[in-house]
Write a protein that holds these residues in place. Structure first.
Motif, mmCIF file in Angstrom:
data_model
loop_
_atom_site.group_PDB
_atom_site.id
_atom_site.type_symbol
_atom_site.label_atom_id
_atom_site.label_comp_id
_atom_site.label_asym_id
_atom_site.label_seq_id
_atom_site.Cartn_x
_atom_site.Cartn_y
_atom_site.Cartn_z
ATOM 1 N N PRO A 54 0.801 -1.233 0.000
ATOM 2 C CA PRO A 54 0.000 0.000 0.000
ATOM 3 C C PRO A 54 0.829 1.276 0.000
ATOM 4 O O PRO A 54 0.385 2.298 -0.541
ATOM 5 C CB PRO A 54 -0.824 -0.117 1.280
ATOM 6 N N THR A 73 -6.052 4.419 -7.757
ATOM 7 C CA THR A 73 -7.490 4.344 -7.509
ATOM 8 C C THR A 73 -8.218 3.613 -8.629
ATOM 9 O O THR A 73 -9.450 3.585 -8.658
ATOM 10 C CB THR A 73 -8.078 5.764 -7.364
ATOM 11 N N GLY A 101 -5.826 -0.114 -4.314
ATOM 12 C CA GLY A 101 -6.889 0.001 -3.319
ATOM 13 C C GLY A 101 -6.956 -1.225 -2.439
ATOM 14 O O GLY A 101 -6.157 -1.387 -1.514
ATOM 15 N N SER A 102 -7.869 -2.127 -2.703
ATOM 16 C CA SER A 102 -8.056 -3.317 -1.886
ATOM 17 C C SER A 102 -6.905 -4.296 -2.100
ATOM 18 O O SER A 102 -6.179 -4.213 -3.106
ATOM 19 C CB SER A 102 -9.371 -4.006 -2.260
ATOM 20 N N PRO A 103 -6.711 -5.252 -1.188
ATOM 21 C CA PRO A 103 -5.664 -6.255 -1.396
ATOM 22 C C PRO A 103 -5.798 -6.993 -2.719
ATOM 23 O O PRO A 103 -4.793 -7.249 -3.407
ATOM 24 C CB PRO A 103 -5.847 -7.195 -0.203
ATOM 25 N N ARG A 134 -7.133 -5.889 -5.508
ATOM 26 C CA ARG A 134 -6.764 -5.008 -6.618
ATOM 27 C C ARG A 134 -5.270 -4.745 -6.652
ATOM 28 O O ARG A 134 -4.682 -4.611 -7.727
ATOM 29 C CB ARG A 134 -7.539 -3.700 -6.525
ATOM 30 N N ARG A 135 -4.636 -4.673 -5.473
ATOM 31 C CA ARG A 135 -3.182 -4.507 -5.464
ATOM 32 C C ARG A 135 -2.483 -5.716 -6.069
ATOM 33 O O ARG A 135 -1.388 -5.613 -6.628
ATOM 34 C CB ARG A 135 -2.668 -4.270 -4.037
ATOM 35 N N GLU A 138 -5.809 -10.821 5.206
ATOM 36 C CA GLU A 138 -5.364 -9.961 4.119
ATOM 37 C C GLU A 138 -4.381 -10.699 3.215
ATOM 38 O O GLU A 138 -4.447 -10.593 1.987
ATOM 39 C CB GLU A 138 -4.733 -8.694 4.686
ATOM 40 N N THR A 180 -6.227 -13.040 0.837
ATOM 41 C CA THR A 180 -6.802 -12.391 -0.342
ATOM 42 C C THR A 180 -5.749 -12.202 -1.428
ATOM 43 O O THR A 180 -5.986 -12.489 -2.608
ATOM 44 C CB THR A 180 -7.403 -11.030 0.049
#
Length: 365
Positions: free
Chosen positions: A194, A200, A205-207, A209-210, A249, A252
Motif C-alpha cells: 500500500p 485508484t 486500493g483493496s488487497p 486489486r493490489r 489480508e 486475499t
C-alpha cells in the motif's frame, strides 16, 4: 497442481528425499535462492555462469533458481552485467546454463525481474512505478534519480507482454520452471504494498486489486512452464514493511495469485524461523501453503549459523517438512562460500560445513 512425495521422511532425510512439485520431479528438497552476481556482460550469461550453477547442482541442490533475470523492456533495469531473458545471444547463453545444470542432475528455474523504482538514471529512462513513490524517504545516495513514471494501463500491458515474451524465451532455452520476482520492493511488489501503490483504478486500493497486476503477469506466463512466485513482507529499504497485516489480508493477495495460475509460493523472510503472524508458529511459507493449498518454499538466513545454531535450524526445517508446513528449503549466501553445503548437510558431515563468511560473497563464483 499437487505435491507428491516418496516416501514419508523426517529431519535431514526429508531434505534429501525426492519430491514432485507442480509436475516437476526434483531429486531432493534443496533450492538455491536467487542471488545477483553481475557476471553477464551485455546481459548475456557466459560459460563461467554455466559452471557456477553446475557446481551447485552437482553438489546436491535439486532446484536452482537463477539470479534475477531482466525481462526485455527498456524500463526493466539500468544494469549492464545483470543477465536478461531475451532472444538471441542471451537465449543461447542460457541454453548452455540449463544444459550444464541438467547434466549435473539438477533442475533450474529462471527468476524474471523488473526493478521498478530501484532503476537508476544512467541512461535517462525514468523508473516505472505504480504511483511515482518509493514509499520511504529516499536516501541521499538517490539524489539525481530520474523522475518516476506512474504507469498507465498501456504501460501495464507493455510490461505484461514483456514478461510473457521472456517466459517464451526461457522455455526455448530449456528451463524447467519460471519464477516471477514479486518481492523486496521491486516493481511487482510495489503494486502489492500500500505504501507504493496509491492507485485508484483496478490495480490499486483493496488487497485483491493490489494483486491484480502480478496476477496478470502470472496469467501471461502461465502455460509455458510451471510458475513459482516469490513474495515477501519486507523490502530492501524497509525491513518492517508488510503487504498484509493479517492472515486474512494475506489470503486475499495469495489466493488472487493462485487463482491466476501460481503453482508454488517462494516466501522470502529475513529469518525463516520467525513466525509470520502472532499466535502461530507458522512462518511465511507455512502461511502461504495453509492459505492456498499450493506448495511453498521457505528461505531466510538458512545456513547462517551466527543467527541461528545449525542444529536448531536443521531440526526446525525437519519439523516443518514433516508437518507439511512447507515443501522445499532454499539457501542463498551459504552456497556462495560453500557450494557443497547441501551435500554435506544430507551426508551428516557438520564438521566440514564452514559458516558463511562475508568476504566470500564477492570473490567466490
Amino acid at each position: 497442481m499437487t505435491t507428491t512425495t516418496r516416501p514419508a521422511a523426517t529431519g535431514l532425510t526429508a531434505l534429501a528425499s525426492p519430491v514432485t512439485i507442480a509436475g516437476l520431479e526434483l531429486p531432493n528438497r534443496f533450492v538455491m535462492a536467487p542471488m545477483t552476481r553481475f557476471r553477464s556482460p551485455g546481459g548475456v550469461p557466459t560459460d563461467e555462469v554455466a559452471a557456477y550453477y553446475r557446481r551447485r547442482a552437482g553438489n546436491g541442490v535439486g532446484l536452482i533458481v537463477t539470479e534475477g533475470t531482466l525481462v526485455g523492456h527498456p524500463s526493466a533495469s539500468h544494469e549492464t552485467t545483470v543477465p536478461r531473458m531475451t532472444a538471441g545471444a542471451a537465449e543461447e547463453g542460457w541454453r548452455k546454463v540449463t544444459g550444464a545444470v541438467h547434466a549435473a542432475g539438477g533442475r533450474i528455474a529462471t527468476q524474471l525481474w523488473h526493478l521498478g523504482s530501484e532503476r537508476r538514471p544512467v541512461d535517462g529512462i525514468p523508473a516505472w512505478t505504480p504511483s511515482g513513490t518509493t514509499g520511504t524517504p529516499e536516501p541521499a545516495s538517490a539524489a539525481g534519480s530520474p523522475p518516476m513514471r506512474t504507469m498507465s494501463t498501456a504501460d501495464i500491458d507493455a510490461i505484461v507482454a514483456a514478461f510473457a515474451e521472456s517466459a517464451r524465451v526461457a522455455a526455448r532455452a530449456g528451463f524447467d520452471a519460471i519464477e516471477i520476482h514479486a518481492a523486496h520492493g521491486y516493481l511487482l511488489d510495489e503494486f502489492l504494498w500500500p505504501a507504493t501503490n496509491r492507485r485508484t483504478d483496478a490495480f490499486g486500493g483493496s488487497p485483491a486489486r493490489r494483486a491484480a497486476f502480478p496476477a496478470e503477469v502470472i496469467r501471461a506466463v502461465r502455460g509455458e512452464l510451471p510458475v513459482i512466485i516469490r513474495f515477501s513482507q519486507f523490502k530492501e529499504r524497509a525491513y518492517e514493511a508488510r503487504i498484509a497485516d493479517s492472515p486474512a489480508e494475506l489470503e486475499t493477495i495469495l489466493t488472487t495469485l493462485a487463482d491466476a495460475g501460481a503453482d508454488v509460493f517462494h516466501a522470502s523472510q529475513r529469518r525463516f524461523w520467525e513466525p509470520a503472524f502472532p499466535g502461530s508458529r507458522l512462518n511465511l511459507a507455512g502461511w502461504a501453503r495453509k492459505l492456498t493449498g499450493r506448495p511453498s518454499i521457505t528461505v531466510g538466513s538458512i545456513g547462517l549459523t551466527s543467527d541461528f545454531p545449525a542444529s536448531r535450524a536443521m531440526a526446525r526445517l525437519g519439523e516443518g517438512l514433516a508437518d507439511g508446513e512447507f515443501d522445499l528449503v532454499a539457501a542463498g549466501r551459504i552456497l556462495l562460500g560453500n557450494p557443497s553445503w547441501a551435500r554435506l548437510v544430507t551426508e551428516g558431515r557438520p564438521a566440514e560445513i564452514r559458516d558463511y563468511e562475508k568476504a566470500h560473497e564477492d570473490v567466490y563464483f
